[in-house]
Motif scaffolding. Structure first.
Motif, mmCIF file in Angstrom:
data_model
loop_
_atom_site.group_PDB
_atom_site.id
_atom_site.type_symbol
_atom_site.label_atom_id
_atom_site.label_comp_id
_atom_site.label_asym_id
_atom_site.label_seq_id
_atom_site.Cartn_x
_atom_site.Cartn_y
_atom_site.Cartn_z
ATOM 1 N N GLY A 108 -75.020 -41.100 -68.138
ATOM 2 C CA GLY A 108 -74.145 -40.589 -69.183
ATOM 3 C C GLY A 108 -73.160 -41.601 -69.718
ATOM 4 O O GLY A 108 -72.439 -41.310 -70.684
ATOM 5 N N GLY A 109 -73.102 -42.789 -69.126
ATOM 6 C CA GLY A 109 -72.184 -43.812 -69.586
ATOM 7 C C GLY A 109 -72.494 -44.281 -70.993
ATOM 8 O O GLY A 109 -73.668 -44.412 -71.365
ATOM 9 N N ILE A 110 -71.436 -44.524 -71.761
ATOM 10 C CA ILE A 110 -71.583 -44.965 -73.150
ATOM 11 C C ILE A 110 -71.263 -46.458 -73.230
ATOM 12 O O ILE A 110 -70.262 -46.921 -72.674
ATOM 13 N N TYR A 111 -72.110 -47.203 -73.960
ATOM 14 C CA TYR A 111 -71.947 -48.649 -74.116
ATOM 15 C C TYR A 111 -72.134 -49.013 -75.591
ATOM 16 O O TYR A 111 -72.736 -48.239 -76.347
ATOM 17 N N PRO A 112 -71.663 -50.195 -76.014
ATOM 18 C CA PRO A 112 -71.766 -50.569 -77.423
ATOM 19 C C PRO A 112 -73.196 -50.651 -77.961
ATOM 20 O O PRO A 112 -73.435 -50.369 -79.136
ATOM 21 N N CYS A 113 -74.139 -51.087 -77.133
ATOM 22 C CA CYS A 113 -75.547 -51.082 -77.520
ATOM 23 C C CYS A 113 -76.381 -51.241 -76.264
ATOM 24 O O CYS A 113 -75.843 -51.394 -75.156
ATOM 25 N N HIS A 114 -77.709 -51.220 -76.414
ATOM 26 C CA HIS A 114 -78.599 -51.231 -75.267
ATOM 27 C C HIS A 114 -78.456 -52.489 -74.425
ATOM 28 O O HIS A 114 -78.679 -52.450 -73.208
ATOM 29 N N GLN A 115 -78.059 -53.614 -75.034
ATOM 30 C CA GLN A 115 -77.951 -54.848 -74.258
ATOM 31 C C GLN A 115 -76.635 -54.941 -73.472
ATOM 32 O O GLN A 115 -76.492 -55.812 -72.616
ATOM 33 N N PHE A 116 -75.691 -54.070 -73.755
ATOM 34 C CA PHE A 116 -74.451 -54.035 -72.979
ATOM 35 C C PHE A 116 -74.539 -53.066 -71.802
ATOM 36 O O PHE A 116 -73.642 -53.050 -70.951
ATOM 37 N N VAL A 117 -75.575 -52.245 -71.778
ATOM 38 C CA VAL A 117 -75.694 -51.235 -70.727
ATOM 39 C C VAL A 117 -75.716 -51.895 -69.356
ATOM 40 O O VAL A 117 -76.443 -52.860 -69.123
ATOM 41 N N GLY A 118 -74.914 -51.360 -68.456
ATOM 42 C CA GLY A 118 -74.818 -51.890 -67.104
ATOM 43 C C GLY A 118 -73.672 -52.868 -66.905
ATOM 44 O O GLY A 118 -73.332 -53.199 -65.765
ATOM 45 N N LEU A 119 -73.045 -53.316 -68.001
ATOM 46 C CA LEU A 119 -71.894 -54.214 -67.904
ATOM 47 C C LEU A 119 -70.632 -53.357 -67.838
ATOM 48 O O LEU A 119 -70.206 -52.772 -68.850
ATOM 49 N N ALA A 120 -70.027 -53.276 -66.660
ATOM 50 C CA ALA A 120 -68.918 -52.345 -66.427
ATOM 51 C C ALA A 120 -67.769 -52.548 -67.402
ATOM 52 O O ALA A 120 -67.105 -51.579 -67.810
ATOM 53 N N GLU A 121 -67.514 -53.805 -67.762
ATOM 54 C CA GLU A 121 -66.381 -54.084 -68.647
ATOM 55 C C GLU A 121 -66.581 -53.526 -70.056
ATOM 56 O O GLU A 121 -65.621 -53.425 -70.836
ATOM 57 N N TRP A 122 -67.818 -53.128 -70.389
ATOM 58 C CA TRP A 122 -68.095 -52.602 -71.720
ATOM 59 C C TRP A 122 -68.442 -51.113 -71.696
ATOM 60 O O TRP A 122 -68.912 -50.572 -72.701
ATOM 61 N N ARG A 123 -68.201 -50.457 -70.600
ATOM 62 C CA ARG A 123 -68.399 -49.002 -70.558
ATOM 63 C C ARG A 123 -67.314 -48.347 -71.403
ATOM 64 O O ARG A 123 -66.124 -48.526 -71.159
ATOM 65 N N MET A 124 -67.718 -47.568 -72.395
ATOM 66 C CA MET A 124 -66.791 -47.018 -73.382
ATOM 67 C C MET A 124 -66.393 -45.580 -73.109
ATOM 68 O O MET A 124 -65.506 -45.050 -73.787
ATOM 69 N N GLY A 125 -67.067 -44.937 -72.164
ATOM 70 C CA GLY A 125 -66.794 -43.531 -71.905
ATOM 71 C C GLY A 125 -68.034 -42.871 -71.342
ATOM 72 O O GLY A 125 -68.913 -43.536 -70.783
ATOM 73 N N SER A 126 -68.117 -41.547 -71.499
ATOM 74 C CA SER A 126 -69.256 -40.801 -70.967
ATOM 75 C C SER A 126 -69.523 -39.578 -71.821
ATOM 76 O O SER A 126 -68.583 -38.895 -72.261
ATOM 77 N N VAL A 127 -70.808 -39.306 -72.046
ATOM 78 C CA VAL A 127 -71.160 -38.093 -72.789
ATOM 79 C C VAL A 127 -70.931 -36.854 -71.941
ATOM 80 O O VAL A 127 -70.879 -35.736 -72.463
ATOM 81 N N LEU A 128 -70.788 -37.036 -70.623
ATOM 82 C CA LEU A 128 -70.610 -35.881 -69.739
ATOM 83 C C LEU A 128 -69.216 -35.299 -69.842
ATOM 84 O O LEU A 128 -69.026 -34.097 -69.597
ATOM 85 N N ASP A 129 -68.226 -36.122 -70.179
ATOM 86 C CA ASP A 129 -66.875 -35.584 -70.367
ATOM 87 C C ASP A 129 -66.353 -35.795 -71.786
ATOM 88 O O ASP A 129 -65.202 -35.461 -72.093
ATOM 89 N N GLY A 130 -67.187 -36.375 -72.655
ATOM 90 C CA GLY A 130 -66.811 -36.531 -74.052
ATOM 91 C C GLY A 130 -65.826 -37.639 -74.350
ATOM 92 O O GLY A 130 -65.293 -37.724 -75.467
#
Length: 443
Positions: free
Chosen positions: A347-369
């Motif tokens: 559910g983690g939100i990231y700027p794009c698919h290539q940022f996924v998994g980089l903790a410093e770029w986690r923008m939020g979560s769809v699970l809590d909005g």
């Protein structure tokens, strides 16, 4: 700003800000090149009177607004409150073990996992709720390999179709797949529900198999090819394209385009691999001259095939000189981190698919909005008008500043473009403009 270049027997002058393109004779081209490069035009081997006449004509064009026009005022780029597209990572797993994979063969440098349906539904709700007045939205079913979670792919499309009605919107679902898990059921589903499908094949069997083995180490080309053909054959006029990658191992990539064409595909792209220099597959400075020659060779092949009725599209040679994207789009590009986000299986939100998994770029979560507006603003403010390197580049309106992920991964700063990608983009753009001019001039 101007940019001049040769394409085959054409002398081309691009006025960067207006997008106007002029064809020059040899004498005018020599003078323009001297002006562009800051050299004395009277020292380029022409008679002084001829140079003066050419400079006078250039000045007249400038006064008319057709040459060396002033930079346009960049429109404000907004982002953060409206999300219009989403890369939905339904699978952080893959049935291939591609040796150049940016996603670490599908696990994105983490645990192999599949997205639960509840998370996928939450992502759809998040997109609809954050899409503002945008009516047309896009969701890319992505991985890893999305067909490894086919049940969720089917269910989330059905959920999206139901939920879009309540919001008065329409979602275009797309999919990126390697086709390994394709069967008749998934082909029927994709051709019924998926607006655009991107199929991963690298071209010649020996090239593909060397870098895209299955989990058990065997080649995957033959397994994929027949399934991909069946999928494409069933799509009719619906959008699709083959997406391949070339490395230093196949700098003769025109042969891979020919192979894909012979295999029956007409929509294709071959992307240069982006890897650290120490990788045995990376593209280095020493390869550039050979690659430039190959793009010229591919352009010749492209023109000849289309001229003689064997029509096909090569993604990087497609350019619309009359009705291209608006200035705002050309400045802001793909909208990663502002209008476009990726959602991981947790559910983690990231700027794009290539940022996924980089903790410093986690923008939020769809699970809590939640959504970090500060990161959204950083990406919205990162565009060709605010990047010094891009602002002074002739190709800025064709690449829109390049890939932010590659900038960060290789330069540590989303504002500093990946140099090798820039160099190759410029060459492809020259070819694309030259092809456009050549085909327009032909009867």
């Amino acid at each position: 700003m101007i940019h001049s270049f040769r394409f085959r027997d054409l002398n081309v002058l691009l006025d960067v800000e207006s997008g106007a393109v002029h064809l020059l004779d040899d004498a005018s081209f020599g003078v323009v090149r001297a002006v562009e490069e800051g050299r004395d035009p009277y020292a380029c081997g022409l008679a002084e009177k001829e140079v003066s006449e050419i400079l006078s004509e250039l000045e007249q064009l400038k006064q008319q607004g057709a040459f060396d026009t002033p930079a346009q005022e960049a429109p404000a780029v907004r982002g953060g409150s409206v999300v219009k597209s989403m890369c939905l990572h339904v699978a952080h797993d893959c049935n291939l073990r591609c040796k150049y994979c940016f996603a670490s063969t599908g696990d994105f440098h983490g645990e192999r996992m599949l997205m639960p349906l509840d998370t996928a539904k939450a992502a759809i709700d998040f997109l609809l709720e954050h899409s503002g007045a945008r009516k047309h939205l896009e969701v890319d079913l992505f991985g890893g390999e999305p067909l490894m979670n086919f049940a969720v792919c089917k269910a989330v499309v059905a959920y999206g179709r139901e939920r879009e009605k309540a919001f008065g919107k329409h979602i275009n679902f797309t999919m990126t797949t390697n086709c390994v898990a394709l069967d008749e059921e998934s082909i029927e589903f994709i051709n019924r529900e998926i607006h655009n499908v991107v199929i991963s094949i690298d071209g010649r069997k020996e090239i593909h198999d060397a870098l895209r083995p299955t989990v058990n180490g065997k080649g995957s080309h033959d397994l994929i090819l027949e399934k991909a053909r069946r999928l494409v054959a069933g799509r009719g006029e619906q959008e699709h394209y083959i997406r391949g990658t070339y490395t230093r191992n196949n700098l003769d990539f025109t042969e891979d385009v020919k192979s894909l064409l012979d295999d029956g595909f007409r929509q294709m792209s071959l992307e240069p691999v982006v890897l650290p220099e120490e990788s045995p597959y990376s593209i280095l400075e020493e390869h550039l001259e050979r690659i430039f020659q190959e793009y010229d060779r591919l352009a010749d092949f492209y023109l000849e095939e289309r001229r003689h009725g064997r029509w096909f599209n090569f993604f990087h040679f497609m350019i619309d000189m009359e009705h291209g994207p608006c200035l705002r789009k050309r400045i802001s590009g793909c909208g990663a981190g502002s209008e476009y986000v990726a959602v991981a299986p947790d559910g983690g939100i990231y700027p794009c698919h290539q940022f996924v998994g980089l903790a410093e770029w986690r923008m939020g979560s769809v699970l809590d909005g939640t959504l970090d507006e500060r990161i959204c603003r950083r990406f919205a403010d990162c565009n060709v008008a605010t990047k010094p390197v891009c602002a002074s580049c002739w190709a800025k309106y064709y690449c829109s500043g390049g890939c932010a992920a590659n900038a960060y991964l290789y330069n540590g700063d989303i504002r500093v473009p990946h140099r090798m990608s820039c160099i190759l983009l410029k060459k492809r753009t020259e070819c694309a403009i030259g092809i456009h001019l050549t085909e327009r001039m032909e009867p």
